[in-house]
Design an enzyme around this catalytic site. Structure first.
Site, short mmCIF file in Angstrom:
data_model
loop_
_atom_site.label_atom_id
_atom_site.label_comp_id
_atom_site.label_asym_id
_atom_site.label_seq_id
_atom_site.Cartn_x
_atom_site.Cartn_y
_atom_site.Cartn_z
N GLU A 1 35.16 34.16 42.75
CA GLU A 1 35.92 33.05 43.57
C GLU A 1 37.02 32.61 43.40
OE1 GLU A 1 34.18 28.66 40.44
OE2 GLU A 1 32.92 30.95 40.61
N ARG A 2 37.09 31.37 43.61
CA ARG A 2 38.98 31.49 44.43
C ARG A 2 39.45 32.95 44.19
NH1 ARG A 2 37.03 26.12 45.36
NH2 ARG A 2 36.59 24.95 43.27
N ASN B 1 31.71 32.56 34.94
CA ASN B 1 31.12 31.62 35.52
C ASN B 1 30.45 32.88 35.58
OD1 ASN B 1 31.71 28.77 35.40
ND2 ASN B 1 32.56 29.77 37.54
N LYS C 1 33.41 30.66 28.24
CA LYS C 1 33.76 29.35 29.14
C LYS C 1 32.81 28.55 28.76
CE LYS C 1 34.03 27.04 33.97
NZ LYS C 1 33.56 27.22 34.65
N GLU D 1 31.74 22.31 32.65
CA GLU D 1 31.34 22.85 34.03
C GLU D 1 29.63 23.22 34.80
OE1 GLU D 1 35.22 22.50 36.74
OE2 GLU D 1 34.25 24.85 36.27
N ARG E 1 40.55 12.18 31.70
CA ARG E 1 40.06 13.91 31.68
C ARG E 1 41.59 14.96 31.19
NH1 ARG E 1 38.72 17.52 37.22
NH2 ARG E 1 38.97 19.10 36.38
N LYS F 1 45.35 26.83 30.16
CA LYS F 1 45.49 25.66 31.25
C LYS F 1 47.06 25.47 31.01
CE LYS F 1 41.70 26.12 34.06
NZ LYS F 1 40.72 25.41 35.09
N ASP G 1 43.87 20.97 36.01
CA ASP G 1 43.72 22.35 36.48
C ASP G 1 44.09 22.67 37.72
OD1 ASP G 1 41.09 24.10 36.86
OD2 ASP G 1 40.40 22.40 39.01
N GLU H 1 46.92 30.09 29.91
CA GLU H 1 46.41 31.11 30.87
C GLU H 1 47.14 30.02 32.34
OE1 GLU H 1 41.89 30.14 31.09
OE2 GLU H 1 42.33 29.75 33.31
N GLU I 1 44.31 28.70 44.20
CA GLU I 1 43.13 28.06 44.74
C GLU I 1 43.93 26.55 44.87
OE1 GLU I 1 40.08 25.58 41.66
OE2 GLU I 1 41.18 27.44 40.65
N HIS J 1 45.90 16.53 41.70
CA HIS J 1 44.17 17.09 42.39
C HIS J 1 43.76 15.89 43.19
CE1 HIS J 1 40.17 18.41 40.85
NE2 HIS J 1 41.22 18.44 40.06
#
Length: 724
Positions: A188-189, A231, A308, A312, A357, A381, A386, A408, A414, A542
């Protein structure tokens, strides 16, 4: 007959050409060796001194790590110096040893080592028995390994060793790569092929790449690896997969590299058959105690868990009305008897809370300060949204006096062009780490907070989301190897400059020729700012394409929740552009310390790089640095970004013949894509935002080619790295 001979001759010539071409491919540098190339030193001015000090060497110790040091020195010096002579202690000019032996050469070294812990090291050049001696000393064999790689780095970069006197220890205790790799090898990514972990063949089949992965991490001081995706798939905790994890742990251990696992919070229910996974349920606690004991029986130095949760769609303690602290503490209690830790991610946002957010992580975790166990770190992060090309710092840094905030960073690309854009992230990391939080007054930088120098955290750490895959060059783009490299160097010491790291990486990976080093370093230092300019100038953020995050998508406004849509973030309208996070808006600035929050509250004092992050401003707002209107400045920044990419491409092209042809061609091909996509970003964004400003393209700039409708219609159903 003549025709037959002619045909034979053509075949012979064709085969000759084929083999000649194949030979150049086989002997060329394809990027596999990373920065550990160890090619012969060409500098004849320094080579004699190196041979005098380094050829005759001795490594004390009988551990697997000591043998790894011997193997590395033999391999390195046979390459770098064309000579290697392992010898006995008294005959050596280079000695690698732990404290007891080192003190025979230099009594005061014990005093230095007493301040350097288990991972620090000393490198000293001195005279002993009337001969020059280079001493690498540490308290442990792992420290000696780090010191050995540091010495080799000095040799590879042709540094003067005649008065070398280095004493260093890592600023952060836990320095880990986070692999977002799934058991099916999808990353992922990830944009560099499949996962390097071939779970199907483990535990018996262990690729050479696993060993070289450990070598590369040890060479830059990385001491941990989270093997699987945040995930997480619960299968990773089953006995069959734990045996596979054990195989990697055993391989990595002599390199000082601990393994960690991401876990699915509801594993007690999905794997153990329990009715729920409530962290306050005694049966759940017992299940985790037994599972952790099972892991440590196989892997005595297992690092711990990355989690996590309630983010999400991932399960977590919130499913049972429990706090993040209660969830983390349950796992921490299970791990503590074995020395393990919990890295609990702060990446949580939920639209039902009706809060903007960027504010949600702070609102969620600030009230929990002091409620986490001492073996828990909250992994944050670098910015509050993000992994954007540029973000202000997360307000959580410095906000928790008792709870360690673990940095992080994202190493994988990404939001930065995947694996075809030339983007060195050192300047971004440095910008973040040197930002002042003012948590305890001026000088309370993010780097100091993370290192536990502002508050006395019991444990400290830094994580980087890996960009490594199965590609021969590891990262899909040779230049992007530098982002793995600079993460390790800055995790060890947040004070090191991005420019210094770029220069040493270039010398180790591409060339030691001064002109090449200067030019490549300049390209690397320009590249991040160029990317911000053609993607998200002046604090825009974003605005990438939906889901895959590939290319521009500032027009997207049809997703299931507001804060998944780019229009939510840029707020472009006839009256202007930008997100008002000042006191007149959602007041996100309130989460920062004074005087930072007052600075960010006023557009006149907000750094221009964050202007539209914190303020919604009219199109005719005057930008102080240039005197242009906001519209003209945005357009100029987009065009400048493309010009900077073109400049990087031209500089790279000028190095033809001075860099290995395979390295040169790989980067050149990616640069072609990079420029095309920078132009795409510029044209699409300028045309879109022009529909709101209703103003012309500034004089002197060419009109964007293509139509906005055509850019909106572009689709990328198989863009790599998407989540599953």
């Amino acid at each position: 007959m003549k025709k037959l001979l002619s045909m034979v001759w053509v075949c012979i010539m064709s085969l000759t050409a084929l083999y000649a071409n194949a030979s150049s491919i086989v002997t060329g540098e394809d990027g596999y060796r990373l920065w550990l190339k160890y090619d012969p030193i060409q500098n004849q001015g320094i080579l004699p001194e190196y041979k005098k000090w380094l050829v005759n060497w001795h490594v004390e110790g009988n551990s697997k790590t000591s043998q790894i040091i011997r193997d590395e020195l033999d391999y390195a010096f046979n390459g770098l110096l064309q000579a290697s002579n392992p010898t006995v202690l008294n005959s050596a000019n280079l000695v690698v040893a732990t404290a007891k032996t080192a003190s025979q050469f230099l009594p005061e070294v014990n005093q230095q080592l007493s301040q350097l812990g288990d991972e620090g090291y000393v490198i000293r050049q001195m005279r002993y028995n009337n001969k020059p001696v280079v001493l690498v000393a540490a308290n442990t064999d792992i420290g000696a390994l780090y010191g050995t790689f540091a010495l080799l780095r000095l040799v590879q970069t042709e540094s003067d060793l005649s008065h070398i006197n280095v004493a260093t220890a890592p600023k952060t205790k836990v320095r880990v790569l986070n692999h977002w790799d799934n058991p099916d090898r999808h990353v992922e990514r990830g944009f560099a092929g499949e996962s390097i972990w071939d779970w199907h063949k483990l535990p018996d089949y262990k690729y050479q790449k696993y060993t070289d992965y450990a070598r590369a991490n040890a060479s830059i001081g990385i001491n941990g690896t989270v093997l699987n995706n945040v995930n997480a798939d619960p299968i990773m905790l089953t006995p069959a997969y734990l045996e596979k994890v054990k195989a990697l742990a055993d391989l990595f251990r002599p390199y000082g590299l601990k393994v960690y696992l991401s876990i699915k919070f509801n594993s007690p229910a999905t794997l153990g058959g329990l009715k729920n996974s409530d962290p306050l349920n005694p049966d759940v606690q017992v299940w985790w105690d037994k599972k952790v004991a099972e892991i440590y029986q196989l892997i005595p130095d297992f690092g711990g868990f990355l989690v996590k949760a309630n983010s999400e769609g991932q399960p977590g303690p919130g499913d049972y009305g429990r706090t993040h602290a209660q969830g983390a503490n349950m796992l921490a209690d299970a791990l503590k008897p074995h020395g393990g830790i919990v890295m609990w991610r702060a990446f949580v946002y939920a639209n039902e809370k009706n809060e903007e957010r960027s504010k949600q992580a702070y609102s969620e975790f600030k009230p929990l300060d002091g409620k986490f166990r001492e073996n828990v770190m909250v992994q944050v992060k670098n910015g509050p949204i993000d992994f954007q090309p540029r973000e202000p710092i997360s307000p959580l840094f410095g906000a928790t006096k008792q709870t360690p905030m673990m940095m992080e960073f994202q190493i994988t690309m990404e939001y930065l062009g995947f694996s075809t854009h030339f983007v060195y992230l050192g300047p971004m990391y440095e910008e973040v780490l040197k930002t002042d939080t003012y948590a305890k007054g001026k000088g309370s930088t993010v780097g100091k907070v993370v290192a536990g120098e502002v508050y006395d955290y019991p444990i400290t750490g830094m994580a980087g989301v890996s960009n490594i895959g199965s590609d021969r060059n590891w990262t899909g783009h040779i230049i992007l190897q530098s982002n793995w490299y600079v993460f390790g160097r800055m995790a060890w010491d947040y004070n090191i400059s991005a420019e210094q790291v770029a220069e040493e990486w270039t010398r180790m990976t591409l060339s030691n020729k001064p002109a090449v080093v200067k030019k490549v370093t300049e390209m690397m230092m320009l590249s991040h700012e160029a990317t911000v300019n053609y993607m998200t100038p002046l604090g825009l953020h974003h605005i990438m394409g939906t889901g895959h995050h590939y290319g521009p998508g500032p027009w997207v406004d049809d997703l299931g929740r507001a804060d998944w849509n780019p229009v939510y973030y840029h707020r472009a309208a006839k009256d202007g552009i930008g997100f008002d996070r000042s006191p007149s808006g959602v007041n996100a600035v309130e989460q920062y310390f004074s005087p930072l929050k007052e600075q960010l509250a006023d557009p006149k004092t907000t750094p221009e790089k964050y202007l539209l992050w914190f303020h919604h401003l009219p199109w005719d707002y005057k930008v102080e640095s240039s005197g242009r209107t906001l519209w003209n400045e945005i357009v100029h920044r987009y065009y400048l970004g493309v010009e900077q990419v073109a400049q990087i491409n031209q500089s790279w092209d000028s190095l033809k013949g001075q860099i290995d042809p395979l390295q040169f061609k790989q980067v050149q091909m990616a640069n072609t894509i990079h420029l095309k996509e920078a132009i795409w970003w510029r044209n699409a964004c300028v045309l879109y935002f022009q529909t709101f400003s209703n103003q012309p393209i500034p004089e002197g700039l060419e009109k964007p080619k293509g139509t906005l409708e055509a850019y909106k219609a572009m689709q990328f159903p198989f863009a790599p790295g998407q989540g599953e």
